[in-house]
Design a protein around this motif. Structure first.
Motif, PDB file in Angstrom:
ATOM      1  N   PRO A  19      -3.890 -16.027 -17.284  1.00  0.00           N
ATOM      2  CA  PRO A  19      -5.072 -15.176 -17.299  1.00  0.00           C
ATOM      3  C   PRO A  19      -4.733 -13.739 -16.967  1.00  0.00           C
ATOM      4  CG  PRO A  19      -4.949 -16.329 -15.222  1.00  0.00           C
ATOM      5  CD  PRO A  19      -3.770 -16.799 -16.053  1.00  0.00           C
ATOM      6  N   ALA A  20      -5.758 -12.894 -16.955  1.00  0.00           N
ATOM      7  CA  ALA A  20      -5.588 -11.489 -16.622  1.00  0.00           C
ATOM      8  C   ALA A  20      -5.190 -11.364 -15.158  1.00  0.00           C
ATOM      9  CB  ALA A  20      -6.884 -10.727 -16.866  1.00  0.00           C
ATOM     10  N   THR A  21      -4.192 -10.514 -14.890  1.00  0.00           N
ATOM     11  CA  THR A  21      -3.735 -10.312 -13.518  1.00  0.00           C
ATOM     12  C   THR A  21      -3.222  -8.902 -13.330  1.00  0.00           C
ATOM     13  OG1 THR A  21      -1.476 -10.992 -14.038  1.00  0.00           O
ATOM     14  CG2 THR A  21      -2.976 -12.714 -13.280  1.00  0.00           C
ATOM     15  N   ALA A  22      -2.965  -8.553 -12.085  1.00  0.00           N
ATOM     16  CA  ALA A  22      -2.339  -7.280 -11.762  1.00  0.00           C
ATOM     17  C   ALA A  22      -1.543  -7.481 -10.488  1.00  0.00           C
ATOM     18  CB  ALA A  22      -3.394  -6.205 -11.563  1.00  0.00           C
ATOM     19  N   GLN A  23      -0.356  -6.891 -10.443  1.00  0.00           N
ATOM     20  CA  GLN A  23       0.449  -7.002  -9.229  1.00  0.00           C
ATOM     21  C   GLN A  23       1.435  -5.852  -9.149  1.00  0.00           C
ATOM     22  OE1 GLN A  23       2.305 -10.807 -10.090  1.00  0.00           O
ATOM     23  NE2 GLN A  23       4.234  -9.814 -10.482  1.00  0.00           N
ATOM     24  N   ALA A  24       1.855  -5.552  -7.954  1.00  0.00           N
ATOM     25  CA  ALA A  24       2.875  -4.546  -7.713  1.00  0.00           C
ATOM     26  C   ALA A  24       3.977  -5.194  -6.885  1.00  0.00           C
ATOM     27  CB  ALA A  24       2.285  -3.351  -6.973  1.00  0.00           C
ATOM     28  N   ASP A  25       5.227  -4.761  -7.105  1.00  0.00           N
ATOM     29  CA  ASP A  25       6.368  -5.346  -6.416  1.00  0.00           C
ATOM     30  C   ASP A  25       7.357  -4.236  -6.104  1.00  0.00           C
ATOM     31  OD1 ASP A  25       8.493  -6.943  -5.538  1.00  0.00           O
ATOM     32  OD2 ASP A  25       9.175  -7.378  -7.558  1.00  0.00           O
ATOM     33  N   SER A  26       7.825  -4.177  -4.868  1.00  0.00           N
ATOM     34  CA  SER A  26       8.808  -3.152  -4.507  1.00  0.00           C
ATOM     35  C   SER A  26      10.006  -3.791  -3.814  1.00  0.00           C
ATOM     36  CB  SER A  26       8.160  -2.109  -3.600  1.00  0.00           C
ATOM     37  OG  SER A  26       7.669  -2.733  -2.429  1.00  0.00           O
ATOM     38  N   SER A  27      10.439  -4.923  -4.328  1.00  0.00           N
ATOM     39  CA  SER A  27      11.460  -5.697  -3.636  1.00  0.00           C
ATOM     40  C   SER A  27      12.894  -5.375  -4.030  1.00  0.00           C
ATOM     41  CB  SER A  27      11.210  -7.186  -3.890  1.00  0.00           C
ATOM     42  OG  SER A  27      11.283  -7.451  -5.279  1.00  0.00           O
ATOM     43  N   ASP A  28      13.145  -4.519  -4.998  1.00  0.00           N
ATOM     44  CA  ASP A  28      14.482  -4.346  -5.544  1.00  0.00           C
ATOM     45  C   ASP A  28      15.007  -2.926  -5.351  1.00  0.00           C
ATOM     46  OD1 ASP A  28      16.803  -4.567  -7.037  1.00  0.00           O
ATOM     47  OD2 ASP A  28      15.780  -4.672  -8.963  1.00  0.00           O
ATOM     48  N   GLU A  29      15.782  -2.684  -4.301  1.00  0.00           N
ATOM     49  CA  GLU A  29      16.466  -1.414  -4.064  1.00  0.00           C
ATOM     50  C   GLU A  29      15.554  -0.196  -4.219  1.00  0.00           C
ATOM     51  OE1 GLU A  29      19.865  -1.184  -6.603  1.00  0.00           O
ATOM     52  OE2 GLU A  29      20.487  -3.207  -6.135  1.00  0.00           O
ATOM     53  N   GLY A  30      14.336  -0.270  -3.720  1.00  0.00           N
ATOM     54  CA  GLY A  30      13.429   0.855  -3.797  1.00  0.00           C
ATOM     55  C   GLY A  30      12.710   0.993  -5.131  1.00  0.00           C
ATOM     56  N   HIS A  31      13.066   0.138  -6.104  1.00  0.00           N
ATOM     57  CA  HIS A  31      12.373   0.165  -7.394  1.00  0.00           C
ATOM     58  C   HIS A  31      10.980  -0.416  -7.201  1.00  0.00           C
ATOM     59  CE1 HIS A  31      15.902   0.820 -10.143  1.00  0.00           C
ATOM     60  NE2 HIS A  31      16.482   0.570  -8.995  1.00  0.00           N
ATOM     61  N   ASN A  32       9.995   0.271  -7.686  1.00  0.00           N
ATOM     62  CA  ASN A  32       8.628  -0.239  -7.654  1.00  0.00           C
ATOM     63  C   ASN A  32       8.259  -0.664  -9.058  1.00  0.00           C
ATOM     64  OD1 ASN A  32       8.174   0.317  -4.905  1.00  0.00           O
ATOM     65  ND2 ASN A  32       7.821   2.466  -5.408  1.00  0.00           N
ATOM     66  N   ARG A  33       7.810  -1.897  -9.202  1.00  0.00           N
ATOM     67  CA  ARG A  33       7.379  -2.419 -10.496  1.00  0.00           C
ATOM     68  C   ARG A  33       5.911  -2.788 -10.416  1.00  0.00           C
ATOM     69  NH1 ARG A  33      12.323  -5.246  -9.737  1.00  0.00           N
ATOM     70  NH2 ARG A  33      13.926  -4.270 -11.000  1.00  0.00           N
ATOM     71  N   THR A  34       5.200  -2.444 -11.458  1.00  0.00           N
ATOM     72  CA  THR A  34       3.794  -2.772 -11.547  1.00  0.00           C
ATOM     73  C   THR A  34       3.556  -3.481 -12.862  1.00  0.00           C
ATOM     74  OG1 THR A  34       3.195  -0.821 -10.273  1.00  0.00           O
ATOM     75  CG2 THR A  34       1.462  -1.806 -11.622  1.00  0.00           C
ATOM     76  N   VAL A  35       2.784  -4.539 -12.802  1.00  0.00           N
ATOM     77  CA  VAL A  35       2.432  -5.297 -13.988  1.00  0.00           C
ATOM     78  C   VAL A  35       0.926  -5.501 -13.971  1.00  0.00           C
ATOM     79  CG1 VAL A  35       2.684  -7.498 -15.183  1.00  0.00           C
ATOM     80  CG2 VAL A  35       4.643  -6.524 -13.955  1.00  0.00           C
ATOM     81  N   ALA A  36       0.293  -5.212 -15.085  1.00  0.00           N
ATOM     82  CA  ALA A  36      -1.149  -5.457 -15.197  1.00  0.00           C
ATOM     83  C   ALA A  36      -1.439  -5.910 -16.615  1.00  0.00           C
ATOM     84  CB  ALA A  36      -1.938  -4.199 -14.877  1.00  0.00           C
ATOM     85  N   ARG A  37      -2.367  -6.831 -16.745  1.00  0.00           N
ATOM     86  CA  ARG A  37      -2.796  -7.257 -18.068  1.00  0.00           C
ATOM     87  C   ARG A  37      -4.243  -7.698 -17.982  1.00  0.00           C
ATOM     88  NH1 ARG A  37       1.032 -11.198 -16.485  1.00  0.00           N
ATOM     89  NH2 ARG A  37       0.013 -13.096 -15.819  1.00  0.00           N
ATOM     90  N   GLY A  38      -4.932  -7.543 -19.091  1.00  0.00           N
ATOM     91  CA  GLY A  38      -6.331  -7.929 -19.083  1.00  0.00           C
ATOM     92  C   GLY A  38      -6.882  -8.110 -20.475  1.00  0.00           C
ATOM     93  N   VAL A  39      -7.965  -8.835 -20.538  1.00  0.00           N
ATOM     94  CA  VAL A  39      -8.727  -9.042 -21.763  1.00  0.00           C
ATOM     95  C   VAL A  39      -9.997  -8.217 -21.613  1.00  0.00           C
ATOM     96  CG1 VAL A  39      -9.933 -10.740 -23.186  1.00  0.00           C
ATOM     97  CG2 VAL A  39      -7.786 -11.371 -22.035  1.00  0.00           C
ATOM     98  N   PHE A  40     -10.255  -7.330 -22.577  1.00  0.00           N
ATOM     99  CA  PHE A  40     -11.404  -6.428 -22.477  1.00  0.00           C
ATOM    100  C   PHE A  40     -12.722  -7.189 -22.599  1.00  0.00           C
ATOM    101  CE2 PHE A  40      -8.004  -3.503 -23.735  1.00  0.00           C
ATOM    102  CZ  PHE A  40      -8.135  -2.581 -22.715  1.00  0.00           C
ATOM    103  N   THR A  41     -13.639  -6.879 -21.679  1.00  0.00           N
ATOM    104  CA  THR A  41     -14.983  -7.455 -21.646  1.00  0.00           C
ATOM    105  C   THR A  41     -15.953  -6.334 -21.298  1.00  0.00           C
ATOM    106  OG1 THR A  41     -14.949  -7.934 -19.265  1.00  0.00           O
ATOM    107  CG2 THR A  41     -14.082  -9.646 -20.724  1.00  0.00           C
ATOM    108  N   GLY A  42     -17.228  -6.643 -21.323  1.00  0.00           N
ATOM    109  CA  GLY A  42     -18.209  -5.707 -20.791  1.00  0.00           C
ATOM    110  C   GLY A  42     -18.003  -5.601 -19.288  1.00  0.00           C
ATOM    111  N   TYR A  43     -18.578  -4.572 -18.678  1.00  0.00           N
ATOM    112  CA  TYR A  43     -18.355  -4.365 -17.251  1.00  0.00           C
ATOM    113  C   TYR A  43     -18.945  -5.496 -16.408  1.00  0.00           C
ATOM    114  CZ  TYR A  43     -18.397  -2.606 -12.556  1.00  0.00           C
ATOM    115  OH  TYR A  43     -18.199  -2.492 -11.198  1.00  0.00           O
ATOM    116  N   GLN A  44     -18.124  -5.942 -15.484  1.00  0.00           N
ATOM    117  CA  GLN A  44     -18.518  -6.829 -14.385  1.00  0.00           C
ATOM    118  C   GLN A  44     -17.702  -6.347 -13.200  1.00  0.00           C
ATOM    119  OE1 GLN A  44     -17.511 -10.877 -15.399  1.00  0.00           O
ATOM    120  NE2 GLN A  44     -17.972 -10.485 -17.538  1.00  0.00           N
ATOM    121  N   GLU A  45     -18.221  -6.500 -12.013  1.00  0.00           N
ATOM    122  CA  GLU A  45     -17.512  -6.001 -10.835  1.00  0.00           C
ATOM    123  C   GLU A  45     -16.100  -6.564 -10.724  1.00  0.00           C
ATOM    124  OE1 GLU A  45     -18.452  -5.772  -6.159  1.00  0.00           O
ATOM    125  OE2 GLU A  45     -20.148  -5.417  -7.521  1.00  0.00           O
TER     126      GLU A  45
END
Length: 190
Positions: A19-45
């Protein structure tokens, strides 16, 4: 630093995963990685990806973003999109606030060097070296891949989403950084 092809493959795999998720990771020698994915819908909180213009970013279209910061080298940002209108050019930028009920809720563009109060459309600040521009053109199936690399260091608090805009980003003085209406937004936890 990852090669462009490995970033594209990684982001493509993320977009296809559910499913759609988002996460950030800074575990590798100061490298910061961000991953986000989503399926577009109408607005919901609770929505990760919101469409404000279903005729141009249809509900069910998908987007994934992968960002990696390498200290002292810069940040790579890649995006993969599926299911948008075919053979169409869109603008896309990293914005300062999360997606909301309206496109304006995502705030202004993230800028490495913020423009002085009241300055707008100045190419000194609104340019792809100072802002993260991910403009793209879809193929015949409505899919696209985009990427950018720069000396930015976006992080939570000053970068929170990627907004898809109506047209390619303008660069001329007085209109630099403008890309038309905000069509859709994906929350990205930089």
């Amino acid at each position: 630093m990852r090669s462009v092809s490995s970033v594209v493959l990684a982001v493509t795999a993320l977009v296809l995963a559910v499913p759609a998720t988002a996460q950030a990771d800074s575990s590798d020698e100061g490298h910061n990685r961000t991953v986000a994915r989503g399926v577009f819908t109408g607005y919901q909180e609770s929505a990760t990806a919101v469409t404000y213009a279903p005729e141009l970013v249809p509900p069910g279209a998908r987007m994934g973003v992968f960002a990696e910061n390498s200290p002292g080298k810069g940040t790579s940002v890649a995006a993969v999109l599926e299911g948008l209108r075919p053979n169409r050019t869109y603008g896309a930028h990293v914005h300062t606030r999360p997606c909301g009920d309206e496109g304006a809720d995502a705030g202004p563009h993230f800028q490495r060097v913020p423009a002085p109060e009241g300055v707008s459309g100045d190419p000194t600040y609104a340019n792809p070296s100072n802002e993260i521009w991910l403009d793209f053109r879809t193929d015949a199936a409505g899919n696209a891949v985009s990427g950018a690399f720069g000396k930015w260091n976006p992080h939570r608090g000053d970068a929170s989403s990627v907004v898809i805009h109506e047209h390619r980003t303008r660069t001329a003085p007085g209109v630099a950084g403008e890309a038309g209406d905000r069509l859709a937004c994906l929350n990205v936890p930089f």
